[in-house]
Design an enzyme around this catalytic site. Structure first.
Site, PDB file in Angstrom:
ATOM      1  CB  SER A 191       8.074   6.546  -5.441  1.00  9.12           C
ATOM      2  OG  SER A 191       7.442   6.768  -4.200  1.00  9.12           O
ATOM      3  N   GLY A 193       6.521  -2.138  -4.655  1.00  5.73           N
ATOM      4  CA  GLY A 193       6.675  -1.296  -3.473  1.00  5.73           C
ATOM      5  C   GLY A 193       5.594  -0.226  -3.337  1.00  5.73           C
ATOM      6  CG  HIS A 194       6.008   2.568  -0.088  1.00  7.77           C
ATOM      7  ND1 HIS A 194       6.126   3.394   0.983  1.00  7.77           N
ATOM      8  CD2 HIS A 194       7.267   2.372  -0.537  1.00  7.77           C
ATOM      9  CE1 HIS A 194       7.386   3.686   1.175  1.00  7.77           C
ATOM     10  NE2 HIS A 194       8.095   3.075   0.275  1.00  7.77           N
ATOM     11  CG  ASN A 195       3.432   6.040  -2.329  1.00  7.62           C
ATOM     12  OD1 ASN A 195       3.729   5.542  -1.250  1.00  7.62           O
ATOM     13  ND2 ASN A 195       2.507   6.976  -2.443  1.00  7.62           N
ATOM     14  NE  ARG A 211      -2.340   0.258   3.778  1.00  7.00           N
ATOM     15  CZ  ARG A 211      -3.494  -0.432   3.608  1.00  7.00           C
ATOM     16  NH1 ARG A 211      -3.483  -1.736   3.423  1.00  7.00           N
ATOM     17  NH2 ARG A 211      -4.654   0.185   3.659  1.00  7.00           N
TER      18      ARG A 211
END
Lengths: 344, 344, 344
Positions: A263, A243-245, A222
């Site tokens: 990201s 991974g996140h974002n 998330r």
């Protein structure tokens, strides 16, 4: 056994006509002409397989209209397009192998505040739907899978066994989640304070677009805030880490054991082959192709095929790899030149 | 919806004073100033974001004391330290998204010989606690997770869905296990006898120190004898493999898809970036940093940054990688020299 | 506590005679001589460990017949072969740690059409056995594991927690599946039509031979048609990905985080070390050994040790890697030669 077709059922399914064979003969598998056994259905999709057709042991073969001769013990069904007709049969078998059974199994747990129509959704044994979750019609929630608090799952999704979707994530329509997939685990983020790594809370979500597929035991973190996005029609293989974002565009392919750091971004129609890695905050543009084990550390232009770690255009990397294999010869030449040139 | 804050609740939580805005307005999300929408809370943590602040669409912003002007429709709360206050709000949202609900859900299975206080522990739907297990107060055992025989779990742990902890393993306090994590699988060990691989029984355990976090679908093998140890405060990302008898020190970071082979060791404060590998029986000393995809095959001194496979000091590896890209030019030069020097 | 042995139980289990020690003393662990504590059993397997034996803190030691002296507080049991006797003790502890409990736990779900003998099979809490599945006697199905529709599982298998076996797959006898393993997920196959990736149905199965072991969170994809095969006695480690239609021979070792792409093949007695990759449709022949992180892109002859990406015979790869590290020196030499030879 439900997982079998009689010849007449097969003819109906293939939209064809029985040329030869007993109506009640039945078939339980599918295979290519040269691998088929008497229990299998096969197809003659192309003239060049004629010899294989004449030697096949298949129980039944879908043939183009006009073909009426074949091995003695093989039933024949004439159809307009054998490849398409065979695909329809395959789809039938795939569905029959695991029939949709609407209703909530007594061993499943569905929180009273969850919103789903028990006559149109299948909640398999041991599955758990937590408070506030919403599940669309036609969706199948596999045994022992967990739909977290306030999760929204669309229509006609196929969620296999032991899948975990954490709180508040959003799943589109016709999404397929293979067993063990994890959607919405915490992003990996810590702040180093007084010699300890303090957790940075991850309060964003994951959003999976329509027609996304996520492979077995893959993990999608998330976002810290906002959301990690997997765009419509993107297909992710097994044991992939997102991974996140991360934001992945539409209709991408991300093959097994690849990792994308926090990201990072893919455009649309990007292909990332197996065991690749994309560093954090890096962008790979539309229609780029990354070969197996590519390591991406900087932004990459679209429409180009890359390879290597760090990623380079395919031909550059191949040339360098070839030269590395030539290094022993180069060293020899260098030594010879040095000798000739006088000691230095 | 529980997952919302009114302005007055927000002010209390942030320990601040309402400068402007309706007490009953409510907010359901958080975002940076330039990404926020009217339902979001944001913060002005630094003067350099002043322009973003003046253009924000956030519903409410935590501002330093003294700021009283802002976008017309944005509520303002004055606080001593906007960054810290915002972190408190984030923590509140994170907890609210998945509230701790003490008690044993009727669909969970807790063996009568397990030791836990049903009024202080949360055992979610479908979770299983096997015979002899001990679970500390404040610990949350996620849906369909399994706590094996004689396992000991400390206080205030957060175990998400579909986690497996095998028999006799020991988990410290405040440990977080993301969904699908496996603790205590057998180490990979066989003896080759008469053409077959006979299994070497793995009767040790895994011990996770206090404040450890293990990522989604990561796997930590139990020791043959004795224990595999993950030291206090160490954080392990998703899809990481830790072999049997590995010993990881305190406050290490081990990033996604890394593997550590049997009996390898990390000191304290070691960082291992994504997709790295550490060979068996090798030691990496305190405060070493391994870049992504590093392959460690020999002992490494602490306090140094490494890269490459096999691992080398960062600058050495970078220099060599640059020269590999220069190989085509080197070959050209070499050919020219050979020509000039006469055929050999 | 069941997980303990008295000295007299130990003597019986080791088929030995008590030389010294109290009959009722009891032991709860095992360890090497130099790591053992008073609660541990150890063994003197080799004369060269005599010094360690004389200094051990072990509570009890299995010694060769004839040895009667040892540390004052250590019980001694004389046996014919201390190593073999110790292995028997280890096996006892391993089994005792998770005793086989025949019967279907009330929280498990077994479809009425499944075939298994509830007095000879163990179905643990929360486990699910779907319609038409067949489970052999002596098999242990772990908590919250899922046995899919029409799956066939052999005798004396050990399936740990949260394992997923999808529909129609076939599992041999004495197979071990570590927690979170996924058997029979869909192969990764799509057809690109009108800008979208259409799923190619995967209607084959996975077949695991006798004595196979699959590691934690590893994933084995089902075939498109026909079957993905893991041959008898092959051992697969954690987080390994096996693609659709892969065929692995007998008694292979496939170590952690390796991936094998669709339709790749291993012969018999092949070893693939950690984090390796094998490309699609490639064959690696009998008794080949692939070092860690090998990348296989073409067929490889058997009986050879390979390394590198792409794979090369071990010594070639090592030589080239050494030369890459020498590149800075080579460049220097080349520059010196160019200078001497006049500007070009």
């Amino acid at each position: 056994m439900a997982f079998a077709l009689t010849l007449s059922e097969l003819a109906r399914l293939a939209d064809g006509d029985i040329v030869r064979g007993g109506l009640d003969s039945s078939y339980t598998g599918m295979a290519a002409l040269d691998a088929a056994t008497p229990g299998d259905i096969s197809f003659l999709g192309n003239e060049k397989y004629k010899a294989q057709f004449l030697a096949t042991f298949a129980g039944a073969v879908l043939v183009p209209r006009g073909v009426s001769q074949g091995p003695d013990t093989t039933a024949l069904i004439a159809v307009d397009n054998p490849s398409l007709a065979f695909a329809a049969v395959v789809r039938h078998f795939a569905a029959a192998a695991r029939p949709f059974v609407p209703g909530i199994h007594p061993s499943a747990t569905v929180d009273p505040s969850a919103k789903l129509d028990p006559e149109k959704v299948s909640v398999r044994p041991g599955a758990v739907v937590m408070a506030g979750a919403v599940v669309g019609d036609g969706t199948d929630i596999g045994p022992n899978s967990v739909i977290g608090e306030d999760v929204v799952v669309g229509r006609d999704c196929l969620i296999y066994a032991n899948v975990s979707i954490r709180e508040r994530c959003v799943v589109g329509d016709r999404v397929i989640l293979q067993p063990g997939a994890v959607i919405g685990s915490d992003g990996y983020g810590y702040e180093f304070v007084n010699g300890r790594h303090l957790k940075i809370d991850q309060v964003g979500i994951v959003e999976l677009g329509d027609d996304v597929e996520i492979g077995a035991n893959s993990t999608i973190d998330r976002a810290r805030f906002g959301k990690t996005v997997i765009g419509e029609g993107t297909k992710i293989d097994n044991l992939v880490q997102i991974g996140h974002n991360v934001v992945i565009g539409k209709h991408c392919l991300v093959i097994a054991q690849t990792g994308m750091a926090g990201s990072s971004r893919l455009g649309n129609y990007v292909t990332v082959a197996a065991q690749s890695g994309v560093a954090g905050h890096v962008m790979v543009d539309d229609k780029a192709i990354l070969g197996s084990r590519t390591g991406v550390t900087t932004n990459l232009k679209g429409g180009v095929t890359y390879l290597g770690n760090p990623a380079q255009p395919f031909m550059d990397e191949q040339k360098q790899k070839a030269l590395v294999r030539r290094l022993p010869k180069m060293l020899e030449d260098l030594k010879a030149l040095k000798k000739r040139g006088g000691g230095f």
